[in-house]
Design an enzyme around this catalytic site. Structure first.
Site, mmCIF file in Angstrom:
data_model
loop_
_atom_site.group_PDB
_atom_site.id
_atom_site.type_symbol
_atom_site.label_atom_id
_atom_site.label_comp_id
_atom_site.label_asym_id
_atom_site.label_seq_id
_atom_site.Cartn_x
_atom_site.Cartn_y
_atom_site.Cartn_z
ATOM 1 N N ASP A 187 48.766 39.963 38.733
ATOM 2 C CA ASP A 187 49.494 38.713 38.986
ATOM 3 C C ASP A 187 50.891 38.772 38.367
ATOM 4 O O ASP A 187 51.686 37.840 38.520
ATOM 5 C CB ASP A 187 48.705 37.482 38.529
ATOM 6 C CG ASP A 187 48.394 37.486 37.052
ATOM 7 O OD1 ASP A 187 48.722 38.478 36.367
ATOM 8 O OD2 ASP A 187 47.814 36.487 36.569
ATOM 9 N N SER A 188 51.217 39.915 37.724
ATOM 10 C CA SER A 188 52.606 40.160 37.329
ATOM 11 C C SER A 188 53.484 40.243 38.570
ATOM 12 O O SER A 188 54.717 40.241 38.457
ATOM 13 C CB SER A 188 52.717 41.439 36.488
ATOM 14 O OG SER A 188 52.065 42.514 37.135
ATOM 15 N N LYS B 209 39.956 41.067 38.656
ATOM 16 C CA LYS B 209 40.195 40.984 37.199
ATOM 17 C C LYS B 209 40.462 39.530 36.839
ATOM 18 O O LYS B 209 41.155 38.820 37.569
ATOM 19 C CB LYS B 209 41.382 41.868 36.805
ATOM 20 C CG LYS B 209 41.743 41.757 35.319
ATOM 21 C CD LYS B 209 42.656 42.868 34.840
ATOM 22 C CE LYS B 209 44.138 42.612 35.059
ATOM 23 N NZ LYS B 209 44.665 41.395 34.424
ATOM 24 N N GLU C 241 45.236 43.833 25.998
ATOM 25 C CA GLU C 241 46.699 43.766 26.045
ATOM 26 C C GLU C 241 47.276 43.336 24.700
ATOM 27 O O GLU C 241 46.869 42.307 24.130
ATOM 28 C CB GLU C 241 47.144 42.787 27.154
ATOM 29 C CG GLU C 241 48.666 42.693 27.278
ATOM 30 C CD GLU C 241 49.147 42.071 28.577
ATOM 31 O OE1 GLU C 241 48.330 41.811 29.479
ATOM 32 O OE2 GLU C 241 50.380 41.839 28.673
ATOM 33 N N GLU D 237 41.236 36.832 33.294
ATOM 34 C CA GLU D 237 41.643 36.762 31.887
ATOM 35 C C GLU D 237 40.727 35.815 31.116
ATOM 36 O O GLU D 237 40.503 34.682 31.557
ATOM 37 C CB GLU D 237 43.085 36.255 31.792
ATOM 38 C CG GLU D 237 44.090 37.194 32.434
ATOM 39 C CD GLU D 237 45.527 36.681 32.317
ATOM 40 O OE1 GLU D 237 45.759 35.643 31.667
ATOM 41 O OE2 GLU D 237 46.413 37.341 32.891
ATOM 42 N N ASP E 111 43.994 40.907 40.595
ATOM 43 C CA ASP E 111 43.971 39.807 39.628
ATOM 44 C C ASP E 111 43.620 38.500 40.313
ATOM 45 O O ASP E 111 44.207 38.163 41.349
ATOM 46 C CB ASP E 111 45.373 39.641 39.007
ATOM 47 C CG ASP E 111 45.448 40.197 37.608
ATOM 48 O OD1 ASP E 111 44.406 40.281 36.924
ATOM 49 O OD2 ASP E 111 46.574 40.547 37.189
HETATM 50 O O1 KIV Z 1 49.242 41.470 35.972
HETATM 51 C C1 KIV Z 1 49.378 42.524 35.332
HETATM 52 O O2 KIV Z 1 50.317 43.301 35.533
HETATM 53 C C2 KIV Z 1 48.376 42.844 34.319
HETATM 54 C C3 KIV Z 1 48.583 44.080 33.507
HETATM 55 C C4 KIV Z 1 49.638 43.880 32.509
HETATM 56 C C5 KIV Z 1 47.324 44.546 32.884
HETATM 57 O O3 KIV Z 1 47.454 42.109 34.135
#
Ligand code: KIV
Length: 271
Positions: free
Chosen positions: A51-52, A120, A189, A122, A90
């Site tokens: 989600d970055s 994924k 992280e 969090e 994500d």
């Molecule tokens: O969204 C992302 O890029 C991440 C990584 C930093 C692990 O969750």
């Protein structure tokens, strides 16, 4: 250039086996077909549609605004590119926090609509119930502990997490819970290296670190950061394996000059 391409597609089972064999796991973020294909061909084990993308692709300050539909759209391109790598997507902010039913429904949507292999999420104990239900439903899950960017408003920034004993103990307990819930790996992280190493030795599933030292079972970086595309961003944990921003500036500048001075296109470049 060294290439470590696997002959077969990566699976969550193989990711677990890599920990048992002491083989390091590589993960990189990916948000589009073209770069995903290059990363896949270069032998990365896991492509993370992170989600970055909210920051890197959309230019937002935080990861929070990106939507489930946008994540699925990006994931489709990455899945089309992945011949060898496992594709993990994500779950964006708001898609799994409301209740377990909605979380499971959205996780299934991601796998069904994008063709990705896993999701994924969090968090620890707060979302362990949702993770259990997803895994029961057949959705492989990667956990994410330590600095969890979707909680930036709670943390008040992106500083290192779990430096104090109480937070470190909670992180260890959360990692054990996610491991028992059946996560096939957990991203750690921006936490102290000694803590990441301890977690790695105390759980059975692999850990993948970012800013968590060398004692984890694998490493993950944001592709654009490690390629040097994100010029202003140079935290201590980041190694830039290339400096593509400079090359792109030069190439685009050369193109602009060539068009302006009429040297492009040449006769050979014309029909
Ligand atoms: O969204 C992302 O890029 C991440 C990584 C930093 C692990 O969750």
């Amino acid at each position: 250039m060294s290439v470590h391409v696997q002959n077969t597609r990566m699976t969550t089972t193989r990711v677990r086996q890599m920990k048992q064999k002491g083989e390091k796991i590589t993960m990189l973020t990916s948000y589009d077909f073209t770069l995903a294909r290059l990363a896949d061909e270069a032998g990365v084990d896991i492509l993370l549609v992170g989600d970055s993308a909210s920051n890197i692709v959309c230019g937002n300050q935080y990861t929070l605004p990106i939507t489930l539909d946008e994540m699925i759209f990006l994931a489709k391109g990455v899945v089309r590119a992945a011949q060898h790598s496992l594709v993990v997507v994500d779950m964006p902010f708001g898609s799994y926090q409301v209740n377990d039913d909605e979380a499971v429904r959205n996780a299934i949507r991601i796998l069904k609509e994008s063709g990705a292999d896993a999701v994924k999420l969090e968090g620890g104990q707060e979302i362990a119930g949702a993770i259990r239900r997803m895994i029961q439903a057949g959705v492989p899950v990667c956990g994410h502990l330590g600095l969890t960017p979707q909680s930036v408003n709670q943390f008040g920034g992106y500083g290192i997490r779990a430096k104090e004993d109480a937070e470190a103990e909670k992180l260890i307990a959360d990692a054990k819970l996610l491991d028992q819930a059946g996560c096939f790996c957990i991203v750690l992280e921006k936490i102290p290296a000694a803590l990441a190493q301890r977690v790695t030795s105390e759980i059975s599933c692999p850990t993948i670190g970012i800013g968590a030292g060398n004692g984890t079972d694998g490493q993950v970086l944001v592709l654009h950061d490690m390629l040097g595309l994100n010029e202003g961003f140079k935290p201590k944990f980041l190694r830039q394996f290339a400096h593509l921003a400079e090359e792109i500036h030069k190439a685009v500048g050369d193109y602009v000059t060539a068009v302006k001075d009429c040297s492009f296109p040449s006769a050979e470049e014309s029909y």
